[in-house]
Write an enzyme that holds these catalytic residues in place. Structure first.
Site, PDB file in Angstrom:
ATOM      1  N   ASP A  54       0.912  -1.093   0.119  1.00 44.83           N
ATOM      2  CA  ASP A  54       0.220   0.006  -0.074  1.00 44.83           C
ATOM      3  C   ASP A  54       0.893   1.102   0.150  1.00 44.83           C
ATOM      4  OD1 ASP A  54      -1.789   1.934   0.345  1.00 44.83           O
ATOM      5  OD2 ASP A  54      -2.910   1.064   1.885  1.00 44.83           O
TER       6      ASP A  54
ATOM      7  N   SER B  77      -0.596  13.065 -14.065  1.00 51.99           N
ATOM      8  CA  SER B  77      -1.466  14.137 -13.470  1.00 51.99           C
ATOM      9  C   SER B  77      -2.906  13.986 -14.221  1.00 51.99           C
ATOM     10  CB  SER B  77      -0.980  15.420 -13.994  1.00 51.99           C
ATOM     11  OG  SER B  77      -1.834  16.452 -13.309  1.00 51.99           O
ATOM     12  N   SER B  78      -3.366  14.808 -14.550  1.00 53.88           N
ATOM     13  CA  SER B  78      -4.894  14.834 -15.157  1.00 53.88           C
ATOM     14  C   SER B  78      -5.248  15.824 -15.776  1.00 53.88           C
ATOM     15  CB  SER B  78      -5.878  14.064 -14.169  1.00 53.88           C
ATOM     16  OG  SER B  78      -7.144  14.271 -14.722  1.00 53.88           O
TER      17      SER B  78
ATOM     18  N   TYR C  50     -10.267  15.566  -6.164  1.00 54.80           N
ATOM     19  CA  TYR C  50      -9.505  14.722  -7.005  1.00 54.80           C
ATOM     20  C   TYR C  50      -8.652  15.881  -7.952  1.00 54.80           C
ATOM     21  CZ  TYR C  50      -7.920  11.980 -11.166  1.00 54.80           C
ATOM     22  OH  TYR C  50      -7.147  11.427 -12.377  1.00 54.80           O
TER      23      TYR C  50
ATOM     24  N   LYS D  12      -4.294  16.846  -8.423  1.00 53.03           N
ATOM     25  CA  LYS D  12      -3.639  16.897  -9.511  1.00 53.03           C
ATOM     26  C   LYS D  12      -3.062  18.233  -9.730  1.00 53.03           C
ATOM     27  CE  LYS D  12      -4.051  12.342 -10.553  1.00 53.03           C
ATOM     28  NZ  LYS D  12      -2.992  11.480 -10.700  1.00 53.03           N
TER      29      LYS D  12
ATOM     30  N   VAL E 263      -9.310   7.743 -20.321  1.00 57.01           N
ATOM     31  CA  VAL E 263      -8.617   6.655 -20.547  1.00 57.01           C
ATOM     32  C   VAL E 263      -9.322   5.019 -20.135  1.00 57.01           C
ATOM     33  CG1 VAL E 263      -6.395   5.384 -20.657  1.00 57.01           C
ATOM     34  CG2 VAL E 263      -6.431   7.987 -20.578  1.00 57.01           C
TER      35      VAL E 263
HETATM   36  P1  NDP Z   1      -6.510   2.145 -12.387  1.00 61.91           P
HETATM   37  O1  NDP Z   1      -7.439   1.846 -11.106  1.00 61.91           O
HETATM   38  O2  NDP Z   1      -6.561   1.226 -13.729  1.00 61.91           O
HETATM   39  O3  NDP Z   1      -5.203   1.797 -11.575  1.00 61.91           O
HETATM   40  C1  NDP Z   1      -4.493   2.649 -10.715  1.00 61.91           C
HETATM   41  C2  NDP Z   1      -3.527   1.981  -9.991  1.00 61.91           C
HETATM   42  O4  NDP Z   1      -3.187   2.786  -9.072  1.00 61.91           O
HETATM   43  C3  NDP Z   1      -3.644   0.530  -9.683  1.00 61.91           C
HETATM   44  O5  NDP Z   1      -2.658  -0.145  -9.976  1.00 61.91           O
HETATM   45  C4  NDP Z   1      -3.892   0.551  -8.218  1.00 61.91           C
HETATM   46  O6  NDP Z   1      -3.197  -0.508  -7.440  1.00 61.91           O
HETATM   47  C5  NDP Z   1      -2.796   1.588  -7.716  1.00 61.91           C
HETATM   48  N1  NDP Z   1      -3.171   2.268  -6.543  1.00 61.91           N
HETATM   49  C6  NDP Z   1      -4.356   3.032  -6.056  1.00 61.91           C
HETATM   50  N2  NDP Z   1      -4.315   2.992  -4.783  1.00 61.91           N
HETATM   51  C7  NDP Z   1      -2.853   2.622  -4.529  1.00 61.91           C
HETATM   52  C8  NDP Z   1      -2.413   2.473  -3.148  1.00 61.91           C
HETATM   53  N3  NDP Z   1      -3.021   2.984  -1.987  1.00 61.91           N
HETATM   54  N4  NDP Z   1      -1.260   1.760  -2.970  1.00 61.91           N
HETATM   55  C9  NDP Z   1      -0.791   1.138  -3.840  1.00 61.91           C
HETATM   56  N5  NDP Z   1      -1.233   1.453  -5.284  1.00 61.91           N
HETATM   57  C10 NDP Z   1      -2.385   2.098  -5.331  1.00 61.91           C
HETATM   58  O7  NDP Z   1      -6.632   3.761 -12.999  1.00 61.91           O
HETATM   59  P2  NDP Z   1      -5.583   4.416 -13.965  1.00 61.91           P
HETATM   60  O8  NDP Z   1      -4.835   3.715 -14.620  1.00 61.91           O
HETATM   61  O9  NDP Z   1      -6.673   5.141 -14.848  1.00 61.91           O
HETATM   62  O10 NDP Z   1      -4.894   5.497 -13.213  1.00 61.91           O
HETATM   63  C11 NDP Z   1      -3.581   5.834 -13.223  1.00 61.91           C
HETATM   64  C12 NDP Z   1      -3.368   7.293 -12.987  1.00 61.91           C
HETATM   65  O11 NDP Z   1      -3.705   7.913 -14.254  1.00 61.91           O
HETATM   66  C13 NDP Z   1      -3.969   7.908 -11.635  1.00 61.91           C
HETATM   67  O12 NDP Z   1      -2.942   8.600 -11.031  1.00 61.91           O
HETATM   68  C14 NDP Z   1      -5.220   8.542 -12.347  1.00 61.91           C
HETATM   69  O13 NDP Z   1      -5.510   9.596 -11.549  1.00 61.91           O
HETATM   70  C15 NDP Z   1      -4.537   9.086 -13.717  1.00 61.91           C
HETATM   71  N6  NDP Z   1      -5.693   9.546 -14.647  1.00 61.91           N
HETATM   72  C16 NDP Z   1      -6.335   8.492 -15.159  1.00 61.91           C
HETATM   73  C17 NDP Z   1      -7.254   8.727 -16.141  1.00 61.91           C
HETATM   74  C18 NDP Z   1      -8.250   7.947 -16.727  1.00 61.91           C
HETATM   75  O14 NDP Z   1      -9.254   8.337 -17.274  1.00 61.91           O
HETATM   76  N7  NDP Z   1      -8.484   6.659 -16.512  1.00 61.91           N
HETATM   77  C19 NDP Z   1      -7.584  10.535 -16.534  1.00 61.91           C
HETATM   78  C20 NDP Z   1      -6.498  11.252 -15.908  1.00 61.91           C
HETATM   79  C21 NDP Z   1      -5.536  10.570 -15.014  1.00 61.91           C
HETATM   80  P3  NDP Z   1      -4.170  -1.667  -6.605  1.00 61.91           P
HETATM   81  O15 NDP Z   1      -5.618  -1.542  -6.813  1.00 61.91           O
HETATM   82  O16 NDP Z   1      -3.681  -3.103  -6.689  1.00 61.91           O
HETATM   83  O17 NDP Z   1      -3.768  -1.072  -5.038  1.00 61.91           O
END
Ligand code: NDP
Length: 279
Positions: free
Chosen positions: A66, A147-148, A162, A166, A195
């Site tokens: 975590d 970021s976002s 959120y 960012k 995405v």
């Molecule tokens: P996902 O939910 O698919 O992936 C998020 C990842 O973050 C997972 O691998 C999750 O792992 C990990 N994570 C979340 N909380 C924790 C924690 N407490 N400890 C360890 N790992 C953590 O989301 P995305 O791929 O979409 O997101 C990736 C980044 O992209 C984020 O920063 C998001 O804000 C950003 N983003 C995404 C957009 C979108 O439309 N998808 C748009 C703009 C920005 P696990 O659950 O195994 O802990």
């Protein structure tokens, strides 16, 4: 020779979505990668996908932690150094948002959600970067933050906390970039638009809800002018570009927007100006 050959990358949030795609791209291009997330099963899926791409097994280290916990972060850095001996590329990708259990949005949302989102999206980036700093300086490495477009300048009245996290991350990117470049380390960021990833369910939306919203947006040109929701690899390729000094060495402290044109559209432009003028 592969472009990241001899480099070691740590990609947070690589058990899903953008982080997973990034780990695959970097590993396929020769990097040794540490992948991480809390969910051990999804982390193993990432590892298997990397191996399927032909990457040798000893190029991948999976560490389930975590990221909110500093002990978890120490474990991540220490085990990376122990296994690979160096750290060249840090991708601060892990992040999420939280829905309010009572359905409140924006500034009506409980402040405990503000604390939670800041802890993962911002505080963990600061402390992990601090812990990685000495290794990145030794390697003259790169940091890429995810970021976002929610960071602004447009308002985000629903996902306010959120979006604030960012916006703070963007300032961290700029400020740390100037501190780090004195030591030869570059810091940059990518700002994705919509995405398709696991983020909808991670936030707490019902299954399919995020996809429904994404498909609405891609069919409305005032939301996504390119008419296409992004795929994780679209963002992973930008991250790889920013992590590749041969291609992006003169970019310092910037966030590259990858959003199918979403942020270029103002509400006024969403309507046919000539039709209004001539009606
Ligand atoms: P996902 O939910 O698919 O992936 C998020 C990842 O973050 C997972 O691998 C999750 O792992 C990990 N994570 C979340 N909380 C924790 C924690 N407490 N400890 C360890 N790992 C953590 O989301 P995305 O791929 O979409 O997101 C990736 C980044 O992209 C984020 O920063 C998001 O804000 C950003 N983003 C995404 C957009 C979108 O439309 N998808 C748009 C703009 C920005 P696990 O659950 O195994 O802990």
């Amino acid at each position: 020779m592969a472009r990241f050959s001899g480099k070691v990358a740590l990609v947070t949030g690589s058990s899903n979505g953008i982080g997973r795609a990034t780990a695959i791209v970097l590993a396929k291009d020769g990097a040794k990668v540490t992948i991480t997330g809390r969910n051990a099963q999804r982390l193993e899926e990432t590892r298997q996908e990397i191996l399927k791409a032909g990457v040798p097994e000893d190029h991948v280290l999976a560490v389930a932690v975590d990221l909110v916990s500093e002990e978890g972060q120490d474990k991540l850095i220490n085990s990376t150094i122990e296994k690979f001996g160096r750290l060249d590329i840090l991708v601060n990708n892990a992040g999420t948002a939280f829905v309010d259990s009572e359905g409140r949005v924006g500034i009506d949302q409980d402040v405990s959600d503000y604390d939670k989102v800041m802890r993962i999206n911002m505080r963990s980036v600061v402390t992990l970067t601090q812990k990685a700093k000495e290794h990145l300086i030794k390697a003259k490495g790169e940091v890429v933050n995810v970021s976002s477009i929610a960071a602004g300048p447009q308002a985000q009245p629903e996902m306010t906390y959120y979006a604030m996290s960012k916006a703070a991350l963007d300032q961290f990117t700029r400020s740390s970039a100037i501190s780090f470049i004195q030591h030869g380390v570059r810091v940059n960021a990518v700002s994705p638009g919509c995405v398709t990833t696991g983020i909808g369910e991670a936030i707490g939306f019902p299954p399919g809800a995020f996809e429904k919203m994404a498909s609405f947006w891609e069919s409305h040109k005032e939301c996504i002018p390119s008419g296409k929701v992004g795929q994780p690899v679209d963002i992973a390729n930008v991250i790889a570009f920013l992590a590749d000094r041969n291609l992006s060495s003169y970019i310092i402290g910037q966030s590259i927007v990858a959003d199918g044109g979403s942020t270029l559209v103002m509400g006024m432009q969403a309507h046919d100006m000539m039709a209004i003028l001539t009606s």
